[in-house]
Enzyme design. Structure first.
Site, PDB file in Angstrom:
ATOM      1  CE  LYS A  22      -3.890   4.741  -1.504  1.00  0.00           C
ATOM      2  NZ  LYS A  22      -4.883   5.273  -3.061  1.00  0.00           N
ATOM      3  CE1 TYR A  66      -4.088   1.897   0.617  1.00  0.00           C
ATOM      4  CE2 TYR A  66      -2.702   3.125   2.320  1.00  0.00           C
ATOM      5  CZ  TYR A  66      -4.272   3.043   1.649  1.00  0.00           C
ATOM      6  OH  TYR A  66      -4.776   3.946   1.390  1.00  0.00           O
TER       7      TYR A  66
HETATM    8  N1  LIG Z   1     -10.706   5.373   4.455  1.00  0.00           N
HETATM    9  C1  LIG Z   1      -9.499   5.816   5.191  1.00  0.00           C
HETATM   10  O1  LIG Z   1      -9.362   5.763   6.020  1.00  0.00           O
HETATM   11  C2  LIG Z   1      -8.476   6.347   3.411  1.00  0.00           C
HETATM   12  C3  LIG Z   1      -7.015   6.848   3.935  1.00  0.00           C
HETATM   13  C4  LIG Z   1      -6.286   7.256   3.057  1.00  0.00           C
HETATM   14  C5  LIG Z   1      -6.889   7.006   1.680  1.00  0.00           C
HETATM   15  N2  LIG Z   1      -7.472   6.359   1.512  1.00  0.00           N
HETATM   16  C6  LIG Z   1      -7.471   6.441   0.278  1.00  0.00           C
HETATM   17  O2  LIG Z   1      -9.586   6.224  -0.515  1.00  0.00           O
HETATM   18  C7  LIG Z   1      -9.466   5.180  -1.352  1.00  0.00           C
HETATM   19  C8  LIG Z   1     -11.048   5.169  -1.343  1.00  0.00           C
HETATM   20  O3  LIG Z   1     -10.679   4.286  -0.280  1.00  0.00           O
HETATM   21  P1  LIG Z   1     -12.559   4.286   0.993  1.00  0.00           P
HETATM   22  O4  LIG Z   1     -11.996   4.077   2.403  1.00  0.00           O
HETATM   23  O5  LIG Z   1     -13.346   5.301   0.450  1.00  0.00           O
HETATM   24  O6  LIG Z   1     -12.475   2.241   0.613  1.00  0.00           O
HETATM   25  P2  LIG Z   1     -13.797   1.721   0.580  1.00  0.00           P
HETATM   26  O7  LIG Z   1     -13.841   0.121   0.984  1.00  0.00           O
HETATM   27  O8  LIG Z   1     -15.137   2.396   1.660  1.00  0.00           O
HETATM   28  O9  LIG Z   1     -14.558   2.198  -0.928  1.00  0.00           O
HETATM   29  C9  LIG Z   1     -13.949   1.825  -2.308  1.00  0.00           C
HETATM   30  C10 LIG Z   1     -14.898   1.160  -2.738  1.00  0.00           C
HETATM   31  O10 LIG Z   1     -13.948   1.111  -3.835  1.00  0.00           O
HETATM   32  C11 LIG Z   1     -14.275  -0.247  -4.529  1.00  0.00           C
HETATM   33  N3  LIG Z   1     -13.467  -0.776  -5.231  1.00  0.00           N
HETATM   34  C12 LIG Z   1     -12.403  -1.381  -4.713  1.00  0.00           C
HETATM   35  N4  LIG Z   1     -11.560  -1.646  -5.252  1.00  0.00           N
HETATM   36  C13 LIG Z   1     -11.526  -2.052  -6.520  1.00  0.00           C
HETATM   37  C14 LIG Z   1     -11.453  -2.537  -8.327  1.00  0.00           C
HETATM   38  N5  LIG Z   1     -10.637  -3.264  -8.587  1.00  0.00           N
HETATM   39  N6  LIG Z   1     -12.390  -2.550  -9.033  1.00  0.00           N
HETATM   40  C15 LIG Z   1     -13.417  -0.803  -8.975  1.00  0.00           C
HETATM   41  N7  LIG Z   1     -13.575  -0.634  -7.719  1.00  0.00           N
HETATM   42  C16 LIG Z   1     -13.011  -0.766  -6.531  1.00  0.00           C
HETATM   43  C17 LIG Z   1     -14.589  -0.755  -3.933  1.00  0.00           C
HETATM   44  O11 LIG Z   1     -15.942  -1.868  -3.513  1.00  0.00           O
HETATM   45  C18 LIG Z   1     -15.505   0.403  -2.151  1.00  0.00           C
HETATM   46  O12 LIG Z   1     -16.765   0.662  -3.474  1.00  0.00           O
HETATM   47  C19 LIG Z   1      -8.991   4.003  -1.851  1.00  0.00           C
HETATM   48  O13 LIG Z   1      -8.135   4.601  -2.742  1.00  0.00           O
HETATM   49  C20 LIG Z   1      -7.603   4.911  -0.455  1.00  0.00           C
HETATM   50  O14 LIG Z   1      -6.812   4.227  -0.339  1.00  0.00           O
HETATM   51  C21 LIG Z   1      -8.909   5.961   2.699  1.00  0.00           C
END
Ligand SMILES: NC(=O)c1ccc[n+]([C@@H]2O[C@H](COP(=O)([O-])OP(=O)(O)OC[C@H]3O[C@@H](n4cnc5c(N)ncnc54)[C@H](O)[C@@H]3O)[C@@H](O)[C@H]2O)c1
Length: 251
Positions: A159, A155
């Site tokens: 990133k 990860y």
């Molecule tokens: N939640 C956190 O604390 C956090 C912190 C930093 C960065 N992020 C980043 O934010 C972004 C969104 O994450 P989130 O927290 O909303 O997660 P989440 O799991 O709630 O939502 C992510 C969505 O992406 C979809 N997904 C996953 N793999 C996929 C694929 N191969 N093809 C199509 N869709 C796919 C999932 O089904 C889900 O609906 C990510 O890139 C994550 O790395 C999240």
């Protein structure tokens, strides 16, 4: 954080990972602000709620794994030749696995979704943006793009590399009217799977996170940042990394 009525009226915007979390909040706000949203997610049933909460805009749903070229092509076809903005939000974590414990399957999958899929979708939408002479791309990175202490190796590497993809795209295509930026969230309340799979790595990472992380925020807070970067308000912002982490990266 009220929607700004009509800000994206007439715009076609792609949102990946639109079924949950930050992508869902981004799609909802774009719909409320009048966009035609091409919403894509690997979990088809998660997209259904977008149709119910459409707002002023319109939604086209494309179910599929964004790391597959066929899904990328389906998404581009759904745009019907017009792409004003692209939000690369879909992402997955890595169980906090350190390099000595990472398996090839986890490494390949995390890199495929978090990095390669973003490159492929960006590559696929650029021709339409170049013809239009304008476009905005927002990549969702992470505080893990800025440090080595908050996630596993796959990860963290994905990133960090996403920032390289962001800056390269920003540099090359900025003169063509295409802006590319990244948001680096800290903790956000979403459904992302963040279960540690390495006791040794979690023993090191957990205390650092507990000591330094501000409270997590709702996904709408990140959607607001993403829409701002997409909007004309940010017309002078290209190649930037916007930390949205409550000050985590400042400590
Ligand atoms: N939640 C956190 O604390 C956090 C912190 C930093 C960065 N992020 C980043 O934010 C972004 C969104 O994450 P989130 O927290 O909303 O997660 P989440 O799991 O709630 O939502 C992510 C969505 O992406 C979809 N997904 C996953 N793999 C996929 C694929 N191969 N093809 C199509 N869709 C796919 C999932 O089904 C889900 O609906 C990510 O890139 C994550 O790395 C999240």
């Amino acid at each position: 954080m009220e929607p700004i009525a009509g800000r994206f009226a007439g715009h076609t915007v792609i949102v990946t990972g639109a079924g949950a979390g930050i992508g869902h909040a981004t799609a909802l706000r774009l719909l409320a602000e009048g966009a035609r949203v091409v919403a894509t997610d690997i979990e088809e049933e998660r997209l259904a709620s977008l149709a119910e909460e459409r707002g002023a805009g319109a939604v086209v749903m494309v179910a599929g794994d964004i790391s597959r070229e066929a899904t990328v092509q389906d998404v581009v076809a759904a745009c019907a030749g017009r792409v004003d903005a692209l939000a690369n939000v879909a992402g997955i974590m890595d169980g906090f696995l350190p390099v000595a414990e990472i398996d090839d399957g986890t490494w390949d999958r995390v890199l495929a979704v978090n990095l390669t899929a973003v490159m492929r979708l960006t590559r696929a939408v650029l021709p339409a943006m170049l013809v239009a002479g304008r476009g905005s791309i927002v990549n969702v990175a992470s505080i893990a793009a800025l440090r080595g202490s908050v996630a596993g190796v796959a990860y963290t590497a994905s990133k960090h590399a996403l920032l390289g993809l962001t800056r390269s795209t920003a540099f090359i295509y900025g003169p063509d009217g295409i802006r590319t930026n990244a948001v680096a969230p800290g903790g956000v309340q979403t459904s992302i799977v963040a279960t540690p799979r390495s006791e040794s790595a979690w023993a090191r990472i957990g205390p650092v996170m507990q000591a330094s992380a501000p409270p997590s925020v709702d996904a709408a807070s990140l959607a607001a940042n993403i829409l701002w970067l997409m909007s004309d308000e940010a017309r002078n912002v290209n190649g930037a990394v916007l930390s949205s982490d409550g000050g985590w990266s400042a400590c």
